[in-house]
Design a protein around this motif. Structure first.
Motif, short mmCIF file in Angstrom:
data_model
loop_
_atom_site.label_atom_id
_atom_site.label_comp_id
_atom_site.label_asym_id
_atom_site.label_seq_id
_atom_site.Cartn_x
_atom_site.Cartn_y
_atom_site.Cartn_z
N PRO A 24 0.83 -1.20 0.00
CA PRO A 24 0.00 0.00 0.00
C PRO A 24 0.87 1.25 0.00
CG PRO A 24 0.17 -0.86 2.22
CD PRO A 24 0.89 -1.84 1.31
N ALA A 25 0.26 2.36 -0.39
CA ALA A 25 0.98 3.63 -0.34
C ALA A 25 1.15 4.04 1.11
CB ALA A 25 0.20 4.69 -1.10
N ARG A 26 2.36 4.37 1.47
CA ARG A 26 2.65 4.87 2.82
C ARG A 26 3.24 6.25 2.62
NH1 ARG A 26 6.49 2.13 6.07
NH2 ARG A 26 7.78 2.43 4.26
N ILE A 27 2.37 7.23 2.59
CA ILE A 27 2.82 8.58 2.27
C ILE A 27 2.49 9.56 3.39
CG2 ILE A 27 2.68 8.28 -0.23
CD1 ILE A 27 -0.02 9.78 -0.06
N ASN A 28 3.23 10.61 3.42
CA ASN A 28 2.94 11.76 4.25
C ASN A 28 2.84 12.94 3.29
OD1 ASN A 28 2.89 10.53 6.77
ND2 ASN A 28 5.07 10.85 7.11
N PRO A 29 1.60 13.34 2.96
CA PRO A 29 1.46 14.47 2.03
C PRO A 29 2.17 15.71 2.58
CG PRO A 29 -0.65 13.39 2.41
CD PRO A 29 0.32 12.81 3.39
N PRO A 30 2.54 16.62 1.69
CA PRO A 30 3.20 17.85 2.14
C PRO A 30 2.31 18.62 3.10
CG PRO A 30 2.97 17.82 -0.27
CD PRO A 30 2.34 16.58 0.26
N ILE A 31 2.94 19.32 4.02
CA ILE A 31 2.20 20.08 5.03
C ILE A 31 2.38 21.56 4.77
CG2 ILE A 31 2.04 20.63 7.49
CD1 ILE A 31 3.09 17.77 8.03
N ASN A 32 1.25 22.25 4.66
CA ASN A 32 1.26 23.71 4.60
C ASN A 32 1.11 24.16 6.04
OD1 ASN A 32 0.62 26.43 4.52
ND2 ASN A 32 -0.80 26.24 2.80
N TYR A 68 7.40 -2.16 11.19
CA TYR A 68 6.44 -3.20 10.85
C TYR A 68 5.40 -2.73 9.84
CZ TYR A 68 4.05 -0.95 14.79
OH TYR A 68 3.51 -0.04 15.66
N SER A 69 5.42 -1.44 9.50
CA SER A 69 4.52 -0.98 8.45
C SER A 69 5.05 -1.35 7.07
CB SER A 69 4.32 0.54 8.54
OG SER A 69 5.51 1.22 8.23
N ASN A 70 6.20 -2.02 7.04
CA ASN A 70 6.76 -2.52 5.78
C ASN A 70 6.36 -3.94 5.48
OD1 ASN A 70 8.45 -0.29 4.87
ND2 ASN A 70 9.58 -0.65 6.74
N ALA A 71 5.76 -4.64 6.43
CA ALA A 71 5.45 -6.06 6.26
C ALA A 71 3.95 -6.29 6.17
CB ALA A 71 6.03 -6.87 7.42
N ALA A 72 3.53 -6.94 5.09
CA ALA A 72 2.12 -7.32 4.95
C ALA A 72 1.86 -8.48 5.90
CB ALA A 72 1.82 -7.71 3.52
N PRO A 73 0.71 -8.60 6.46
CA PRO A 73 -0.49 -7.78 6.27
C PRO A 73 -0.56 -6.56 7.19
CG PRO A 73 -1.08 -9.69 7.58
CD PRO A 73 0.39 -9.82 7.24
N ALA A 74 0.42 -6.36 8.08
CA ALA A 74 0.39 -5.19 8.97
C ALA A 74 0.41 -3.90 8.16
CB ALA A 74 1.57 -5.23 9.94
N SER A 75 1.14 -3.87 7.07
CA SER A 75 1.22 -2.66 6.24
C SER A 75 -0.15 -2.29 5.69
CB SER A 75 2.21 -2.86 5.09
OG SER A 75 1.83 -3.95 4.27
N TRP A 76 -0.95 -3.27 5.32
CA TRP A 76 -2.30 -3.00 4.79
C TRP A 76 -3.17 -2.40 5.88
CZ3 TRP A 76 -3.01 -8.69 2.87
CH2 TRP A 76 -2.08 -8.96 1.87
N PHE A 77 -3.13 -3.01 7.05
CA PHE A 77 -3.93 -2.56 8.19
C PHE A 77 -3.57 -1.12 8.55
CE2 PHE A 77 -4.44 -2.27 12.84
CZ PHE A 77 -5.79 -2.54 12.95
N MET A 78 -2.27 -0.84 8.65
CA MET A 78 -1.83 0.50 9.04
C MET A 78 -2.19 1.54 7.99
SD MET A 78 1.79 -0.08 10.93
CE MET A 78 1.98 1.68 11.09
N ALA A 79 -1.94 1.23 6.72
CA ALA A 79 -2.24 2.19 5.66
C ALA A 79 -3.73 2.51 5.63
CB ALA A 79 -1.78 1.66 4.31
N TYR A 80 -4.56 1.50 5.83
CA TYR A 80 -6.01 1.70 5.86
C TYR A 80 -6.41 2.61 7.03
CZ TYR A 80 -10.93 0.80 6.69
OH TYR A 80 -12.27 0.96 6.93
N HIS A 81 -5.89 2.32 8.22
CA HIS A 81 -6.25 3.11 9.39
C HIS A 81 -5.76 4.55 9.29
CE1 HIS A 81 -8.51 0.63 12.17
NE2 HIS A 81 -7.86 -0.39 11.63
#
Length: 160
Positions: A24-32, A68-81
């Motif tokens: 999943p995408a694990r992003i931090n959009p830019p902050i204004n 652990y946000s790099n390992a599925a299925p934890a990465s899916w769970f975290m990205a969703y939340h």
């Protein structure tokens, strides 16, 4: 029976390796910085500290993507939340809220922390420092109510 267990283990291991390629995408959009809650409201240091340790990973664009946000299925769970948390309330994009919505969000913050709904239990399990003490909850609610009153005082009468 041993042969069956061996093949089951091999298949499970291959499945585990295979799901690692579905990322999943694990992003931090830019902050204004002009749109953050800190820029729009009076956020004292003790409240900022509570928000940083208990809320920002899911409710801001400052998510700390832990190992652990790099390992599925934890990465899916975290990205969703994180995605759902940002949709519901994003402190990095507070300035995009209307005054009425900002007022309701402050009320919800207090309601949810007092009900024990936030931060969610599984986040606290992995991040014990995110646990909110009774003093944290009181400080957060007192602050939210003060800021909500300021916002409500500036709303047109029809929106109050």
């Amino acid at each position: 029976m041993k042969k069956y267990l061996k093949w089951t283990a091999i298949v499970l291991a291959l499945l585990f390796v295979g799901i690692q390629f579905v990322r999943p995408a694990r992003i931090n959009p830019p902050i204004n910085e002009n749109e953050t809650i800190q820029a729009k409201l009076n956020v004292p240091p003790e409240i900022d500290s509570i928000l940083a340790r208990s809320c920002n990973d899911c409710h801001s664009n400052r998510t700390d993507w832990v190992w652990y946000s790099n390992a599925a299925p934890a990465s899916w769970f975290m990205a969703y939340h994180v995605e759902e948390g940002r949709i519901e309330l994003n402190f990095s994009e507070w300035g995009k809220l209307s005054q009425g919505r900002a007022s309701r969000k402050l009320e919800e913050v207090c309601e949810q922390v007092n009900a024990g709904e936030m931060p969610i239990w599984n986040y606290v399990l992995l991040h014990p420092s995110a646990h909110l003490t009774d003093a944290d909850k009181k400080a957060l609610c007192d602050w939210a109510k003060r800021e909500q009153e300021k916002i409500d005082a500036n709303l047109p009468q029809a929106q109050n």
